[in-house]
Design an enzyme around this catalytic site. Structure first.
Site, short mmCIF file in Angstrom:
data_model
loop_
_atom_site.label_atom_id
_atom_site.label_comp_id
_atom_site.label_asym_id
_atom_site.label_seq_id
_atom_site.Cartn_x
_atom_site.Cartn_y
_atom_site.Cartn_z
N THR A 69 1.91 -4.61 4.43
CA THR A 69 1.80 -4.94 5.85
C THR A 69 1.52 -6.43 6.13
OG1 THR A 69 -0.52 -4.32 5.72
CG2 THR A 69 1.00 -2.68 6.60
N ASP A 70 0.81 -7.10 5.20
CA ASP A 70 0.29 -8.42 5.52
C ASP A 70 1.36 -9.37 6.06
OD1 ASP A 70 -2.00 -7.39 4.52
OD2 ASP A 70 -2.46 -9.05 3.16
N LYS A 121 1.69 -8.32 13.01
CA LYS A 121 0.52 -7.55 12.60
C LYS A 121 -0.65 -8.04 13.43
CE LYS A 121 -2.14 -5.89 8.64
NZ LYS A 121 -2.43 -5.93 7.20
N THR A 156 0.81 -1.21 0.00
CA THR A 156 0.00 0.00 0.00
C THR A 156 0.85 1.26 0.00
OG1 THR A 156 -1.69 -1.20 1.19
CG2 THR A 156 -1.85 1.17 1.27
N1 ASP Z 1 -2.09 -6.60 1.15
C1 ASP Z 1 -1.18 -5.50 1.23
C2 ASP Z 1 0.23 -6.04 1.39
O1 ASP Z 1 0.53 -6.66 2.36
C3 ASP Z 1 -1.54 -4.60 2.34
C4 ASP Z 1 -0.54 -3.49 2.60
O2 ASP Z 1 0.26 -3.13 1.78
O3 ASP Z 1 -0.58 -2.94 3.66
O4 ASP Z 1 1.04 -5.81 0.55
#
Ligand code: ASP
Length: 428
Positions: free
Chosen positions: A167-168, A245, A89
């Site tokens: 983040t995932d 997370k 993101t």
């Molecule tokens: N699904 C995305 C990822 O982990 C969510 C994010 O970027 O925060 O790349």
């Protein structure tokens, strides 16, 4: 509906008779011109019938895309850091046609959105090994990031490395880098955002500013830097092997588990919370071997142990079992006892380790007889280690042929505190 000056991409207020919604105006699909679509701050898209709207008030114009090549300006008075951009993101923008978020077309555009970063540091080098969401990554991506990081760490011109990431699975990558980089000499900072950079509520800016400060600090650790609370006030610098997370959407999604952050980081100051290794003259080394055939298996009530036959047949070399409570799986009184099957697969050479699905606290197989029974099969209980960290560590340990040959050495390595993965001072 009154005429509006707002265009797709702008931040607006949609006034209905009794309610007002705020968000980013999206393009209406061709076949639904009677509908107004809005991306709410929560991330959800909502549609309104034009007839129900009194007016749309323009609050903030979308950031105009500057024309021409963007030049990263350098200031000799500022310290140099390097950046590795990997996707997620934090390197994505909203598509006003679909309401979904997609990766930046030109990753260099990243810097147009974050001019504040240059107030603190020079971004002297930028590496983009790939652009993907973190759920699409695997150990090969961790190896690529680690290799690039080590090269940058050994560049005398660079004070620290900032890695932007989805983040995932960020906590898997932070664990991997913690094991893959030996003799760490400078800060390695992983950071993220939960909201894309063009959203009014984006958390990227604070995370990046704090990351910049951490990257030129003396914290020579692999750490994850991100929001400390859901406000835009400070970040924590969190140890790479002790972070997870813990929330799907909050800005402060990451928390330290069974340990403390290294520091509280504000855009202009760092407050120490616990000990960290300091910047030094070592030469960082890459040790990124990884055994792909490792699995993470969660135990649930009544689960049949036959699942272990699958892993055995498929040639798996190691399994982390995420057990219940202090470290239990169905045993004596269960219709599906795991005891025999665990003995059987370990006899075939599969290494089995145990963590707890409780997340907080540590496993202790000696409290109940069920735990003792599992322990007696040879399972290695990993104290307070996080399951994700244990999975990465097991793959890394078994990636070393010279260790893998000897079950005793594998056990010793799994129980050795190599990258802060155990907290011996964990309180009850
Ligand atoms: N699904 C995305 C990822 O982990 C969510 C994010 O970027 O925060 O790349």
């Amino acid at each position: 509906m009154e005429k509006t000056a707002a265009k797709p991409g702008d931040y607006v207020e949609v006034h209905l008779t009794k309610l007002i919604y705020e968000g980013i105006l999206l393009e209406s699909p061709e076949n639904e011109k009677g509908t107004v679509l809005l991306k709410l701050d929560s991330g959800y898209n909502i549609g309104f019938n034009k007839k129900d709207i009194l007016k749309i008030v323009l609050m903030k114009k979308a950031r105009e895309k500057e024309k021409g090549e963007f030049e990263v300006k350098k200031n000799p008075e500022k310290k140099n850091v390097a950046m590795i951009i990997t996707g997620g993101t934090i390197a994505s923008v909203l598509d006003t046609k679909t309401g979904g978020v997609h990766p930046l077309q030109k990753p260099e555009d990243f810097f147009r959105f974050y001019p504040e970063l240059f107030e603190k540091v020079n971004v002297a080098k930028i590496e983009i090994p790939f652009m993907k969401s973190s759920e699409d990554m695997d150990f090969k991506d961790w190896q690529k990031i680690a290799k690039t990081t080590v090269e940058l760490l050994n560049d005398n011109n660079i004070q620290g490395v900032i890695i932007t990431h989805g983040t995932d699975t960020l906590h898997y990558t932070s664990s991997a880098l913690s094991f893959f980089i030996k003799d760490l000499n400078k800060p390695v900072i992983l950071t993220y955002s939960q909201r894309s950079i063009d959203r009014a509520s984006s958390d990227a800016n604070l995370n990046l500013q704090c990351s910049a400060l951490a990257a030129i600090s003396d914290i020579a650790e692999v750490s994850l830097v991100g929001h400390g609370t859901s406000n835009d006030d400070f970040c924590y610098s969190m140890p790479g092997t002790k972070v997870r997370k813990l929330h799907t959407s909050r800005r402060d999604a990451f928390k330290v588990v069974n340990d403390k952050p290294f520091a509280k980081i504000f855009p202009d100051k760092i407050e120490r919370i616990s000990e960290w290794k300091i910047r030094n003259k070592n030469k960082a080394k890459l040790d990124a071997k990884f055994e792909e055939k490792v699995a993470l298996v969660k135990i649930y009530p009544g689960q049949n142990p036959d699942i272990l036959d699958y892993y055995s047949k498929k040639g798996y070399k190691g399994i982390v079992l995420e057990l219940t409570g202090l470290g239990h799986a169905p045993t004596k009184k269960s219709r599906n006892s795991w005891t025999l099957k665990l003995k059987e697969i370990q006899k075939k050479g599969i290494v089995v380790c145990a963590t707890s699905q409780c997340i907080f606290g540590k496993v202790d197989p000696l409290v109940y007889s069920n735990g003792r029974e599992i322990l007696a099969t040879g399972v290695i209980y990993l104290e307070d280690m996080l399951s994700e960290t244990a999975f990465v560590k097991l793959g890394w340990v078994l990636g070393h042929e010279e260790w893998k040959k000897n079950k005793k050495i594998v056990k010793e390595k799994m129980l050795e505190n190599i990258a802060g993965e155990f907290n011996k001072r964990l309180e009850e």
